[in-house]
Design an enzyme around this catalytic site. Structure first.
Site, PDB file in Angstrom:
ATOM      1  N   ARG A 329       0.832  -1.206   0.000  1.00 44.71           N
ATOM      2  CA  ARG A 329       0.000   0.000   0.000  1.00 44.71           C
ATOM      3  C   ARG A 329       0.867   1.256   0.000  1.00 44.71           C
ATOM      4  O   ARG A 329       0.485   2.278  -0.580  1.00 44.71           O
ATOM      5  CB  ARG A 329      -0.967   0.003   1.183  1.00 44.71           C
ATOM      6  CG  ARG A 329      -2.047   1.087   1.068  1.00 44.71           C
ATOM      7  CD  ARG A 329      -3.138   0.933   2.103  1.00 44.71           C
ATOM      8  NE  ARG A 329      -4.128  -0.069   1.746  1.00 44.71           N
ATOM      9  CZ  ARG A 329      -5.285   0.199   1.142  1.00 44.71           C
ATOM     10  NH1 ARG A 329      -5.595   1.446   0.806  1.00 44.71           N
ATOM     11  NH2 ARG A 329      -6.144  -0.761   0.870  1.00 44.71           N
ATOM     12  N   GLU A 733      -9.535   6.337   7.032  1.00 37.91           N
ATOM     13  CA  GLU A 733      -8.101   6.533   6.829  1.00 37.91           C
ATOM     14  C   GLU A 733      -7.720   7.760   5.999  1.00 37.91           C
ATOM     15  O   GLU A 733      -6.737   8.433   6.335  1.00 37.91           O
ATOM     16  CB  GLU A 733      -7.511   5.278   6.176  1.00 37.91           C
ATOM     17  CG  GLU A 733      -7.538   4.065   7.072  1.00 37.91           C
ATOM     18  CD  GLU A 733      -7.138   2.804   6.329  1.00 37.91           C
ATOM     19  OE1 GLU A 733      -6.193   2.143   6.771  1.00 37.91           O
ATOM     20  OE2 GLU A 733      -7.789   2.488   5.312  1.00 37.91           O
TER      21      GLU A 733
END
Length: 788
Positions: A329, A733
């Site tokens: 990620r 997030e």
């Protein structure tokens, strides 16, 4: 503090009753304020409950020669002591790959690794006894840095690359007008959840076990407890009502304590509670991964990037845990919102003798995204341009490119419009001019400003995790109970789920009860992580509701002899209507019950459009992107390195917000937490590998006084172009990375000392000491006539 909230809008397709797209109070708010909200440690303990504690290693690496636990067993109140040899089933509880023994198994992997567990009649006696173990270890020099891990070639997983066009990258570098390079040390972060790690295990008949745990992933706890006890999964039930914060720290790393409690409960046929004290919690649980990253970029005279090489080094600790996906990620987000030209991105997963680092809000994304912003600043100083101008020139678009380094096409890009709106509404250029004038006249205090974007991909990058289930019951008084696979950790998930169910049935929110997450109601659930809680579980609940509404509609239409028109039945304002006929919702439920219509249904959802080939490093790993822009203004004292964050303006994209108040709260909280990661939260290990920032006196999270003096947050108010739940977007997030604007603003203030010609080296966290060192470096370079 001033908050700007867009007026919520409704969609005809939702038949909105003012239940969704409306600010509603968090479902536990009153109970939490009153102290009556139950957490795991508040559960009334069964008679005869005993208490567990763990004994820890006192070195970072070595072979265990012997473990003498005689003094532990003889300690007051001790009932049982276990080591890895006492585990009847699986000894390794690694969530994806092996490497995480339940207790140390022949070797010590990090300082503070649990080696044994003790059970006693009180918490105090258990913890006192745990200090008396004698662990004889032949110590070996630990690996504690990225450089040493590379030198010794210690990795938890193989490297991964994006970009299969090395020759094109080489050609682009050879033909570019300008080149620049840089590196950045990026610190980790302690989760510092208010509620620490805690589990209560209660044995039931035969080999059954009930587990109450503060976990983001009840299904994984169920699986691991069953494997440790060597029983089938259906023998273990995990219940999770609410957490006092998680932030990723309870996605995988809550399982160990549940497994130890279950092992002791199974052996002694009594309830066992294991709650870690904060000091122990900080030593034995993983953090946000520190990273050591570097880049080389080629660009033209306008600052537009032609090619990029980047190396990303995740410091993973002793085991894989989730590091493979976390470094992935980071690589996925190394572009942020910018087209990087021909690119080559390499990610390493470095093994060190530290606690195994784990998930944390953003899951590697922040550690990748900050590199994109570091490159923009580096280019701007090199060509003498304002950083915002360079950022705008490199945004994904028709004049640059629309394909990411991993081959995903950027669709529905909101950043150009959002940047333009914030640039104008927050008066960027006027403030830039005023700050430059202030800095020319102010010898000690220097101001800085930065406007940075966020483009964050929403979905688990492990495709199979993008699924969710739900179970919805309608009772005969018309009240509705909802159970789903997501967990509530304070983010308001249950509140939003309740709103979705209420909206579907056209009833008031108080008719909905969202129950504790339980593995015996919804099986095989994914963790509540990756900002996916509402996206996945909201759709699953909606699908269950649609099934029930179809049954009720058919029942109502049949009672009117209009079965062919069942599809026209409407649910709204507490009534069910078909043409001119109306009936109260509870009355129809009663009617359906007597007609023997099932009033219970499961629901399921899987995210569409996902496909990613990890071997080639190409595909579509994300369903959509969430966007945000933030502008931060700071003041630094060049004599001390101290600074303040004076003003913050944020515009954030949450699609068609389900609950604006909760979304605003998530954005504000994420920003402050991100600011802590980048400025004050400094993890420190000594030369022996022991964590020394181990309590609230030696580890500084942001306090109320660190809140920006002016903090303006606005929701963008554009519905998601993809078919997410009511066209909303994830919010957990993405706003964390809005705080990168603070770090860039600090660099901007420091750079003003050189007339904005030098891009300062400012590793994170940018503590006052690091700011002062960066100031000194600029002043020294300036005195020598140095440049960027």
């Amino acid at each position: 503090m001033r908050k700007l909230i867009n007026t919520p809008f409704s969609e005809d397709e939702n038949k909105n009753q003012g239940v969704v797209h409306t600010s509603k109070r968090h479902e536990s708010a009153e109970r939490q304020v009153q102290g009556s909200a139950n957490y795991v440690d508040d559960i009334v303990e069964p008679q005869g409950t005993l208490y567990a504690a763990v004994g820890l290693s006192q070195c970072a690496k070595g072979t265990i020669n012997s473990i003498n636990l005689n003094a532990v067993r003889e300690s007051e109140g001790v009932v049982d002591v276990v080591t890895i040899e006492d585990v009847p089933g699986h000894k390794d509880i690694g969530p994806v790959f092996e490497g995480d023994p339940l207790l140390a198994n022949g070797e010590v992997k990090f300082f503070g690794q649990p080696v044994f567990a003790v059970l006693a009649t009180s918490v105090t006696l258990a913890r006192q006894a745990a200090l008396k173990g004698e662990i004889n270890v032949t110590e070996v020099a630990p690996v504690l840095s990225a450089d040493e891990a590379h030198r010794q070639q210690t990795f938890v997983r193989p490297l991964h690359k994006f970009g299969q066009h090395s020759e094109r990258v080489d050609d682009a570098f050879a033909n570019a007008t300008h080149h620049a390079s840089g590196s950045l040390s990026i610190g980790g972060q302690e989760h510092m959840y208010l509620e620490g790690q805690v589990s209560l295990a209660i044995p039931d008949e035969e080999d059954r076990m009930k587990i109450y745990t503060s976990s983001q992933h009840p299904s994984e706890v169920q699986k691991l407890v069953a494997e440790v006890l060597d029983v089938k999964l259906h023998r273990v039930m995990v219940d999770m009502r609410r957490m006092g914060g998680g932030f990723g720290g309870k996605e995988t790393q809550a399982a160990q304590w549940a497994c130890i409690a279950a092992l002791l409960a199974h052996r002694n046929n009594c309830a066992v509670k294991l709650r870690l004290p904060r000091f122990t919690d900080m030593h034995v649980t993983g953090k946000r991964h520190p990273f050591e990253n570097s880049f080389d970029i080629a660009f033209d005279s306008t600052g537009k990037i032609n090619a990029t090489r980047m190396t990303i080094n995740g410091i993973c600790g002793h085991s894989p845990d989730l590091s493979d996906a976390i470094v992935d990620r980071a690589m996925f987000h190394a572009d942020n919102g910018y087209f990087l030209g021909d690119s080559d991105i390499t990610g390493h997963r470095l093994q060190t003798n530290m606690v195994s680092h784990t998930a944390y809000r953003g899951f590697g994304g922040p550690q990748g995204m900050i590199m994109a912003e570091a490159m923009m600043d580096k280019i701007a100083r090199a060509i003498g341009s304002d950083p915002l101008s360079v950022r705008k020139r490199n945004l994904y678009g028709p004049t640059t490119g629309t394909t990411t380094p991993y081959g995903m096409e950027i669709e529905h890009n909101l950043l150009p419009e959002m940047i333009g709106e914030l640039e104008e509404s927050a008066h960027y250029w006027q403030r830039r001019e005023a700050i430059s004038a202030f800095n020319r006249e102010s010898p000690v205090i220097k101001k800085g400003i930065a406007l940075t974007p966020v483009k964050f991909g929403i979905s688990f990058t492990a495709k199979h995790l993008n699924q969710a289930g739900a179970l919805v019951h309608i009772y005969t008084d018309g009240s509705i109970q909802v159970n789903h696979g997501g967990t509530e950790m304070g983010q308001g998930l249950h509140t939003k789920i309740g709103q979705i169910a209420a909206n579907e049935f056209g009833v008031e929110l108080d008719m909905i009860e969202v129950t504790a997450t339980r593995t015996d109601k919804v099986p095989n659930t994914s963790p509540t992580a990756a900002s996916s809680g509402t996206d996945l579980n909201g759709k699953a609940v909606q699908n269950a509701c649609i099934t029930l509404k179809a049954r009720l509609s058919e029942c109502f239409a049949k009672s009117l002899d209009q079965e062919a028109k069942a599809g026209d039945v409407q649910f709204s304002n507490g009534y069910v209507a078909l043409g001119e006929h109306r009936i109260r919702f509870p009355e129809l439920v009663q009617q359906a019950y007597f007609a023997r219509v099932s009033l219970s249904s499961s629901g399921f959802y899987k995210t569409p459009k996902l496909q990613y080939n990890r071997d080639t490093g190409e595909g579509r790993p994300f369903f959509y992107f969430a966007y945000g822009v933030s502008m931060s203004e700071v003041s630094i004292d060049t004599l001390t390195g101290e600074y303040t964050v004076d003003k913050v303006n944020v515009i954030h994209d949450v699609g068609n917000s389900l609950n604006p108040a909760i979304d605003i709260g998530q954005i504000e909280g994420a920003f402050i937490q991100g600011m802590g990661w980048l400025t004050t939260e400094d993890l420190k290990w000594n030369e022996n590998g022991k964590l020394i920032s181990e309590n609230m006196a030696t580890y500084k999270i942001p306090a109320i006084g660190d809140t920006p003096k002016e903090f303006n947050v606005k929701l963008f108010g554009r519905k998601n172009a993809e078919d997410s739940i009511y066209h909303s977007k994830a919010v957990g997030e993405p706003p964390f990375m809005l705080a990168i604007s603070v770090w860039c603003a600090l660099k901007d203030a420091i750079s003003s000392l050189s007339g904005y010609t030098i891009d300062p080296q400012l590793d994170t966290p940018a503590t006052p000491e690091r700011v002062l060192n960066a100031v000194a470096a600029i002043q020294q370079a300036d005195s020598r006539g140095g440049g960027a």
